[in-house]
Motif scaffolding. Structure first.
Motif, PDB file in Angstrom:
ATOM      1  N   VAL A  20      46.688  50.868  35.486  1.00 46.12           N
ATOM      2  CA  VAL A  20      45.359  51.210  35.972  1.00 46.12           C
ATOM      3  C   VAL A  20      45.578  50.956  37.504  1.00 46.12           C
ATOM      4  N   THR A  21      45.791  52.375  38.029  1.00 41.48           N
ATOM      5  CA  THR A  21      45.807  52.255  39.752  1.00 41.48           C
ATOM      6  C   THR A  21      44.596  52.470  40.461  1.00 41.48           C
ATOM      7  N   VAL A  68      33.249  51.704  40.059  1.00 44.60           N
ATOM      8  CA  VAL A  68      32.630  51.159  38.793  1.00 44.60           C
ATOM      9  C   VAL A  68      32.110  49.711  39.328  1.00 44.60           C
ATOM     10  N   ASN A 115      45.641  46.765  33.242  1.00 43.27           N
ATOM     11  CA  ASN A 115      44.706  46.720  33.950  1.00 43.27           C
ATOM     12  C   ASN A 115      44.180  45.496  35.113  1.00 43.27           C
ATOM     13  N   ASP A 144      49.107  34.798  33.990  1.00 47.18           N
ATOM     14  CA  ASP A 144      48.716  34.674  35.471  1.00 47.18           C
ATOM     15  C   ASP A 144      50.028  35.394  36.410  1.00 47.18           C
ATOM     16  N   MET A 145      49.433  36.596  36.823  1.00 39.77           N
ATOM     17  CA  MET A 145      50.330  37.316  37.519  1.00 39.77           C
ATOM     18  C   MET A 145      50.483  37.043  38.982  1.00 39.77           C
ATOM     19  N   TYR A 204      44.714  46.808  49.619  1.00 45.65           N
ATOM     20  CA  TYR A 204      44.575  47.428  48.177  1.00 45.65           C
ATOM     21  C   TYR A 204      45.124  48.829  48.090  1.00 45.65           C
ATOM     22  N   LEU A 214      36.161  46.359  33.746  1.00 43.79           N
ATOM     23  CA  LEU A 214      36.884  47.421  33.321  1.00 43.79           C
ATOM     24  C   LEU A 214      37.746  46.699  31.983  1.00 43.79           C
ATOM     25  N   GLY A 255      43.890  41.373  31.756  1.00 41.60           N
ATOM     26  CA  GLY A 255      42.971  41.261  32.594  1.00 41.60           C
ATOM     27  C   GLY A 255      41.513  41.766  32.041  1.00 41.60           C
ATOM     28  N   ARG A 296      33.851  40.963  44.502  1.00 39.89           N
ATOM     29  CA  ARG A 296      33.006  39.553  44.794  1.00 39.89           C
ATOM     30  C   ARG A 296      33.331  39.013  46.265  1.00 39.89           C
ATOM     31  N   SER A 334      44.198  36.459  29.733  1.00 38.18           N
ATOM     32  CA  SER A 334      43.355  35.834  30.911  1.00 38.18           C
ATOM     33  C   SER A 334      44.226  34.666  31.520  1.00 38.18           C
ATOM     34  N   ARG A 335      43.691  34.340  32.502  1.00 45.48           N
ATOM     35  CA  ARG A 335      44.490  33.303  33.366  1.00 45.48           C
ATOM     36  C   ARG A 335      44.137  32.001  32.735  1.00 45.48           C
ATOM     37  N   THR A 394      31.649  46.275  39.153  1.00 43.55           N
ATOM     38  CA  THR A 394      32.388  45.042  38.477  1.00 43.55           C
ATOM     39  C   THR A 394      32.166  44.025  39.400  1.00 43.55           C
ATOM     40  N   THR A 431      38.955  39.625  30.593  1.00 38.29           N
ATOM     41  CA  THR A 431      37.778  38.700  30.540  1.00 38.29           C
ATOM     42  C   THR A 431      36.722  39.352  31.324  1.00 38.29           C
ATOM     43  N   GLY A 459      37.294  55.408  38.459  1.00 40.34           N
ATOM     44  CA  GLY A 459      36.551  56.047  39.545  1.00 40.34           C
ATOM     45  C   GLY A 459      35.514  54.578  39.894  1.00 40.34           C
ATOM     46  N   LYS A 511      48.250  49.578  45.664  1.00 44.29           N
ATOM     47  CA  LYS A 511      48.126  50.805  44.739  1.00 44.29           C
ATOM     48  C   LYS A 511      48.951  51.848  44.699  1.00 44.29           C
TER      49      LYS A 511
HETATM   50  N1  LIG Z   1      35.865  48.502  39.813  1.00 46.15           N
HETATM   51  C1  LIG Z   1      36.525  49.564  40.204  1.00 46.15           C
HETATM   52  O1  LIG Z   1      35.485  50.496  41.084  1.00 46.15           O
HETATM   53  C2  LIG Z   1      37.530  50.068  40.370  1.00 46.15           C
HETATM   54  C3  LIG Z   1      38.073  51.378  40.946  1.00 46.15           C
HETATM   55  C4  LIG Z   1      39.232  51.786  40.774  1.00 46.15           C
HETATM   56  C5  LIG Z   1      40.629  50.828  40.153  1.00 46.15           C
HETATM   57  N2  LIG Z   1      40.069  49.748  39.707  1.00 46.15           N
HETATM   58  C6  LIG Z   1      41.045  48.928  38.962  1.00 46.15           C
HETATM   59  O2  LIG Z   1      40.649  48.488  37.827  1.00 46.15           O
HETATM   60  C7  LIG Z   1      41.368  47.166  37.557  1.00 46.15           C
HETATM   61  C8  LIG Z   1      39.872  46.324  36.952  1.00 46.15           C
HETATM   62  O3  LIG Z   1      39.058  46.005  37.899  1.00 46.15           O
HETATM   63  P1  LIG Z   1      37.641  45.221  37.415  1.00 46.15           P
HETATM   64  O4  LIG Z   1      36.733  46.252  38.553  1.00 46.15           O
HETATM   65  O5  LIG Z   1      37.443  45.382  36.324  1.00 46.15           O
HETATM   66  O6  LIG Z   1      37.990  43.838  38.067  1.00 46.15           O
HETATM   67  P2  LIG Z   1      37.422  42.389  37.825  1.00 46.15           P
HETATM   68  O7  LIG Z   1      36.169  42.796  37.009  1.00 46.15           O
HETATM   69  O8  LIG Z   1      37.592  41.551  39.003  1.00 46.15           O
HETATM   70  O9  LIG Z   1      38.423  42.103  36.682  1.00 46.15           O
HETATM   71  C9  LIG Z   1      39.618  41.708  36.978  1.00 46.15           C
HETATM   72  C10 LIG Z   1      40.477  41.172  35.896  1.00 46.15           C
HETATM   73  O10 LIG Z   1      41.933  40.840  36.351  1.00 46.15           O
HETATM   74  C11 LIG Z   1      42.066  39.441  35.984  1.00 46.15           C
HETATM   75  N3  LIG Z   1      43.142  38.929  36.817  1.00 46.15           N
HETATM   76  C12 LIG Z   1      42.710  38.871  38.297  1.00 46.15           C
HETATM   77  N4  LIG Z   1      43.491  38.104  38.770  1.00 46.15           N
HETATM   78  C13 LIG Z   1      44.553  38.057  37.976  1.00 46.15           C
HETATM   79  C14 LIG Z   1      46.026  37.587  38.098  1.00 46.15           C
HETATM   80  N5  LIG Z   1      46.433  36.720  38.960  1.00 46.15           N
HETATM   81  N6  LIG Z   1      46.560  37.442  36.878  1.00 46.15           N
HETATM   82  C15 LIG Z   1      46.262  38.185  35.682  1.00 46.15           C
HETATM   83  N7  LIG Z   1      44.923  38.170  35.591  1.00 46.15           N
HETATM   84  C16 LIG Z   1      44.233  38.435  36.752  1.00 46.15           C
HETATM   85  C17 LIG Z   1      40.791  38.704  35.618  1.00 46.15           C
HETATM   86  O11 LIG Z   1      41.062  37.880  34.367  1.00 46.15           O
HETATM   87  P3  LIG Z   1      41.035  36.271  34.581  1.00 46.15           P
HETATM   88  O12 LIG Z   1      40.379  36.000  35.904  1.00 46.15           O
HETATM   89  O13 LIG Z   1      40.306  35.796  33.373  1.00 46.15           O
HETATM   90  O14 LIG Z   1      42.273  35.795  34.798  1.00 46.15           O
HETATM   91  C18 LIG Z   1      39.796  39.885  35.187  1.00 46.15           C
HETATM   92  O15 LIG Z   1      39.702  40.003  34.021  1.00 46.15           O
HETATM   93  C19 LIG Z   1      41.650  46.741  38.759  1.00 46.15           C
HETATM   94  O16 LIG Z   1      43.160  46.971  38.680  1.00 46.15           O
HETATM   95  C20 LIG Z   1      41.293  47.626  40.024  1.00 46.15           C
HETATM   96  O17 LIG Z   1      42.180  47.589  41.016  1.00 46.15           O
HETATM   97  C21 LIG Z   1      38.668  49.185  39.757  1.00 46.15           C
END
Ligand SMILES: NC(=O)c1ccc[n+]([C@@H]2O[C@H](COP(=O)([O-])OP(=O)(O)OC[C@H]3O[C@@H](n4cnc5c(N)ncnc54)[C@H](OP(=O)(O)O)[C@@H]3O)[C@@H](O)[C@H]2O)c1
Length: 351
Positions: free
Chosen positions: A170-171, A249, A118, A88-89, A212, A38, A33, A255, A57-58, A251, A35, A247, A216
């Motif tokens: 990544v949890t 973040v 991740n 694609d998970m 969610y 994080l 993940g 959305r 990436s998917r 992102t 693209t 933490g 986790k």
């Molecule tokens: N943001 C925060 O505050 C935060 C806090 C704690 C933990 N986290 C964890 O950090 C990780 C990354 O989060 P993020 O905030 O960076 O999210 P993000 O910006 O939405 O990115 C998520 C990534 O996961 C991929 N993805 C989504 N669905 C998928 C699927 N079915 N199969 C394979 N890949 C898939 C997407 O890639 P494609 O769409 O290209 O496939 C994308 O690159 C997650 O595990 C999240 O739970 C985030």
């Protein structure tokens, strides 16, 4: 928890230090993940520090676009150090075919030095995966565990004299939140806990991030089992396994939550704007986890809580008698689901 606000502000402005340049020279790092958010920021860090990076990436088109961005940001355009793979998970078949292709690829045949699992989602709307599970549970818990088991078995087979590779999950700190007192009862009701959380009538639509924290927490239970399996019969850690929370973040993960309601359209950007750190800062914890020592095997890498606070707060969901029961039930369900739907699992783990 109000006392965490000043720490979130601290983390927003004071970055986790990065290791010296070249720290990952000659290493191969997988980031799922990557693209956006994080994952992409982590890929930039690893590439800048010298690693060859495999990103998933998917869609190959968005993977290739991310690859170009990452190469440019890391200053390695044209060096062929980044590879994109489809994953694609939502589907086990995609996880298995990704894993088989990864193993067969000659270019990267010396194996992985680090894998960062991740990819993860938040979905405020109920949706079922093609495997029949609610999607948050599918992606964050079941498919992440499947990939973790497959990668662990492969990474364990590396030469005994080399430094142990790293497997990073990544949890989230949110695993501390669910109230698990009814989980054993729910597990006993037809179909078990995974079914309970995947039934539309149990969908907690009033919550901004339904399932969610639960997804986790179940992943944390699986990571505990994977940590045990990472130790060889001689008691040596063959693969250093850690979980990490980046933490809060800013992102795009929120959305769909933002689109969910007017209140969220106001609240989420405000909350993230004030307290959310950048993806660059959050992804630094992945780099820290990817350099954890053997002694730190199993540690939950995060910065928001002190170790003492975390160990106190984790008791109800991770250490109590109830947690021990629930952990066993969840692991049994996950394993039986994976064995049923991926009949080649045991073979793949041996091969
Ligand atoms: N943001 C925060 O505050 C935060 C806090 C704690 C933990 N986290 C964890 O950090 C990780 C990354 O989060 P993020 O905030 O960076 O999210 P993000 O910006 O939405 O990115 C998520 C990534 O996961 C991929 N993805 C989504 N669905 C998928 C699927 N079915 N199969 C394979 N890949 C898939 C997407 O890639 P494609 O769409 O290209 O496939 C994308 O690159 C997650 O595990 C999240 O739970 C985030």
């Amino acid at each position: 928890m109000a006392y965490l606000f000043p720490r979130r502000l601290r983390d927003k402005f004071w970055p986790e230090p990065l290791p010296p340049p070249g720290s990952f020279q000659g290493q191969t790092v997988l980031v799922t993940g990557a693209t956006a958010g994080l994952g992409r920021a982590a890929a930039v860090h690893f590439a800048t520090l010298g690693a060859r990076v495999i990103l998933t990436s998917r869609s190959m088109a968005s993977g290739e676009a991310a690859k170009r961005d990452i190469e440019r940001m890391a200053g390695i355009t044209g060096q062929g150090k980044i590879r994109v793979m489809e994953l694609d998970m939502n589907r086990y078949s995609s996880c298995v075919s990704f894993f088989n292709q990864l193993k067969q690829s000659e270019q990267w045949s010396h194996g992985l030095d680090c894998a960062v699992l991740n990819a993860g989602i938040i979905n405020p709307h109920f949706a079922e995966s093609p495997e029949g599970w609610e999607q948050t549970i599918q992606v964050n818990t079941l498919s992440t565990t499947l990939l973790g088991l497959l990668l662990l078995s492969w990474m364990k087979q590396g030469p005994k004299d080399r430094n142990p590779p790293h497997l990073v999950f990544v949890t989230s700190r949110d695993h501390l939140e669910p109230d698990i007192t009814s989980w054993a009862d729910w597990s006993g009701q037809g179909g078990g806990l995974l079914q309970y959380f995947s039934r539309e009538e149990n969908w907690p639509s009033h919550q901004p991030q339904p399932n969610y924290a639960e997804s986790k927490l179940m992943l944390m239970y699986a990571v505990g089992e994977i940590c045990n399996q990472a130790v060889g019969p001689d008691g040596r850690v063959r693969v250093i396994v850690n979980s990490v929370c980046p933490g809060l973040v800013s992102t795009d993960i929120a959305r769909l939550v933002v689109k969910h309601s007017r209140a969220m359209q106001l609240l989420v950007p405000l909350y993230l704007g004030v307290l959310g750190k950048s993806a660059d800062y959050g992804a630094r914890f992945y780099v820290t986890a990817a350099r954890a020592s053997e002694k730190e095997h199993g540690k939950f890498v995060q910065s928001l809580l002190t170790d003492e606070e975390y160990h106190r707060l984790r008791v109800p969901n991770m250490e109590s008698d109830t947690a021990t029961d629930v952990k066993g039930l969840v692991w049994k369900e996950i394993l039986s689901e994976l064995r049923e739907k991926v009949p080649s699992l045991d073979e793949l783990m041996k091969a």
